[in-house]
Design an enzyme around this catalytic site. Structure first.
Site, short mmCIF file in Angstrom:
data_model
loop_
_atom_site.label_atom_id
_atom_site.label_comp_id
_atom_site.label_asym_id
_atom_site.label_seq_id
_atom_site.Cartn_x
_atom_site.Cartn_y
_atom_site.Cartn_z
N PHE A 125 -0.28 3.79 -1.10
CA PHE A 125 -1.93 2.97 -1.81
C PHE A 125 -1.06 3.38 -3.52
O PHE A 125 -1.87 2.78 -4.30
CB PHE A 125 -2.12 3.25 -1.28
CG PHE A 125 -3.46 4.61 -1.76
CD1 PHE A 125 -3.16 6.01 -2.03
CD2 PHE A 125 -3.57 3.93 -2.92
CE1 PHE A 125 -3.83 7.31 -2.29
CE2 PHE A 125 -4.75 5.78 -4.05
CZ PHE A 125 -4.54 6.52 -3.23
N LYS A 126 -0.39 4.17 -3.98
CA LYS A 126 -0.72 4.45 -5.59
C LYS A 126 0.00 3.08 -6.76
O LYS A 126 -0.75 3.00 -7.60
CB LYS A 126 0.49 6.20 -5.85
CG LYS A 126 -0.92 6.98 -5.38
CD LYS A 126 -0.35 8.09 -5.95
CE LYS A 126 -1.50 9.34 -5.21
NZ LYS A 126 -1.73 9.24 -3.81
#
Ligand SMILES: *Cc1c(COP(=O)(O)O)cnc(C)c1O
Length: 483
Positions: A125-126
């Site tokens: 998700f980064k």
């Protein structure tokens, strides 16, 4: 939009979004937050429901960055949030949605779904925030005719997300330290196979903590830092937090039909960056019922939300778990929430975080402040290795969907907080291929591998091995920043 520090310095000064974009901590050691949270009107919420992801991102970011010309911001969000960048979807027809919502099933009268946040270039998700940061940094540096050399240490997710966001960007170089031969073959290949001339992988003969210590030592050499224009992209960066606010809105719209419905989110948490964005979305007026903080065995945050006691861990008390991106000893973004919890009283925040440094923590139970946690919708839970193996197995058997270890922690804890009639959305923070060992343990089969990653480990790798010595790293940086 004016930004203030959680510890009160610079009250009366003006800090715009662009002012704080490239920096980290405020000069008093606090974290930046908006002076007031922008509010979303019922009209806006109705209009935003139909927007594609990039334009929703524009509308939300606009409220936090009124010093960036609107047409520039629109161009940046449209260039960032494309089906080409977030292409690692498991269902082709979802490619345009950027963060598709996948319903697992109805449990205890409530739809339980995953919000897919890991379809970007590094499968975690980064990428959601980091890809925007890459474009924002390049844009801002070009505007001021400046350059930036990003120095970081990584044991996996953050470093690769930063490299894939900054590769090929004008005015930016990345020097990323990682422990030599200590990362998985997949993660090593992901980082070291990058051939872009502005990306430097430095493999340190040591462990992750050694890499972090070198970054600290270099950053504490203020003359070197200024001369070499050294910066960071760590999880306290405000732009990263605010970029993450967008998918809470997107997930809400996907899980509901009308704007009078409420939903809950469960967030696999480490440094409190992801769930902090959920808190901000809620403060803006998004109808969020509960924000469920899910931790692994490193349960600093779960302990706080159950007891009101915040107690940071020593490195000897920090476990290496099978959801390693949540292995933290303290939660670096937590101070942002504490500021709001204490009614935005910077003097008290300063005192509490002095106590963290001097006494290792603080207790909000006895002062009565802890009771207000409920008003902010927060609850929590923790998960262990056995829980995550069991949850990966259960979700696969029941729904034929393979989830990663961090998402499994989320699903495990989400199930403890279901409320009839309120959809529960678990944020899917990574794809299973990144944590193959536990998938094999749980399912006795290989994790799914997105097509773009076949043969990744066979690609040529580009990295430099250096001894565990800050001076050698400084010399390397200096030698490679001459243009
Ligand atoms: C970074 C990360 C987390 C933790 O997010 P925070 O913002 O630090 O709370 C969870 N899962 C994965 C896969 C991550 O990479």
């Amino acid at each position: 939009m004016n930004y203030i520090s959680t510890r009160g310095a610079g009250i009366g000064e003006r800090h715009t979004f662009s002012d704080i974009l490239l920096g980290g901590l405020a000069k008093d050691g606090g974290l930046y937050l908006p002076g007031d949270y922008p509010q979303v009107s019922a009209d806006e919420l109705a209009r935003w429901r139909a927007l594609p992801y990039a334009d929703l991102a524009f509308e939300i970011l606009r409220k936090f960055s009124d010093d960036v010309p609107a047409e520039d911001l629109r161009e940046l969000t449209r260039r960032t949030y494309t089906a080409q960048v977030y292409c690692n979807v498991r269902d082709e027809e979802n490619a345009a949605q950027i963060t598709p919502l996948k319903t697992l099933g109805v449990e205890e009268g409530t739809p339980l779904s995953l919000l897919e946040l890991s379809n970007g270039p590094t499968l975690a998700f980064k990428d959601m925030a980091m890809q925007l940061l890459g474009n924002l940094f390049e844009y801002t540096l070009a505007k001021h005719g400046e350059t930036l050399n990003i120095l970081g240490a990584t044991s996996g997710d953050t470093g690769s997300a930063a490299e894939y966001a900054m590769r090929g960007k004008k005015g930016i170089r990345v020097f990323m330290l990682s422990p030599h031969k200590k990362m998985s073959a997949f993660q090593t290949a992901q980082m070291y196979s990058l051939q872009d001339p502005n990306i430097f992988n430095i493999a340190i003969d040591g462990v992750f903590d050694d890499c972090q210590d070198i970054v600290k030592a270099v950053s504490n050499d203020h003359a070197f830092k200024a001369q070499q224009k050294i910066g960071t992209v760590n999880s306290i960066n405000w732009a990263r937090v605010v970029a993450q606010v967008v998918y809470y809105f997107k997930g809400y719209f996907a899980a509901t039909k009308h704007n009078d419905e409420r939903v809950s989110f469960t967030v696999p948490s480490g440094n409190f960056g992801n769930v902090c964005a959920g808190h901000i979305a809620r403060m803006m007026g998004l109808p969020i019922e509960k924000l469920v903080v899910a931790t692994n065995e490193n349960d600093v945050l779960d302990e706080f939300f159950r007891t009101g006691i915040y107690r940071v861990r020593k490195s000897s008390e920090t476990y290496h778990t099978s959801s390693p991106s949540m292995d933290i000893s303290k939660a670096s973004n937590f101070e942002r929430f504490v500021f709001d919890l204490l009614g935005r009283d910077p003097k008290r925040v300063l005192q509490l975080f002095r106590d963290v440094e001097e006494k290792g923590g603080f207790d909000l139970q006895s002062s009565g402040d802890f009771a207000r946690v409920q008003e902010f919708g927060f609850v929590s839970g923790r998960s262990s290795h056995d829980d995550r193996v069991e949850t990966i197995r259960d979700v696969f058997q029941r729904y034929d969907i393979m989830i990663d270890t961090h998402t499994a922690d989320g699903v495990k804890v989400a199930r403890e907080h279901l409320q009839a009639g309120i959809p529960m959305i678990v944020l899917e923070t990574a794809q299973p291929i990144k944590f193959g060992e536990t998938i094999r343990e749980a399912l006795e089969r290989e994790p799914e591998r997105p097509a773009a990653f076949s043969g990744l480990e066979d690609l040529p790798q580009r990295f430099e091995v250096l001894p565990n010595d800050a001076q050698r790293v400084k010399d390397f940086v200096a030698a490679h920043t001459k243009t």
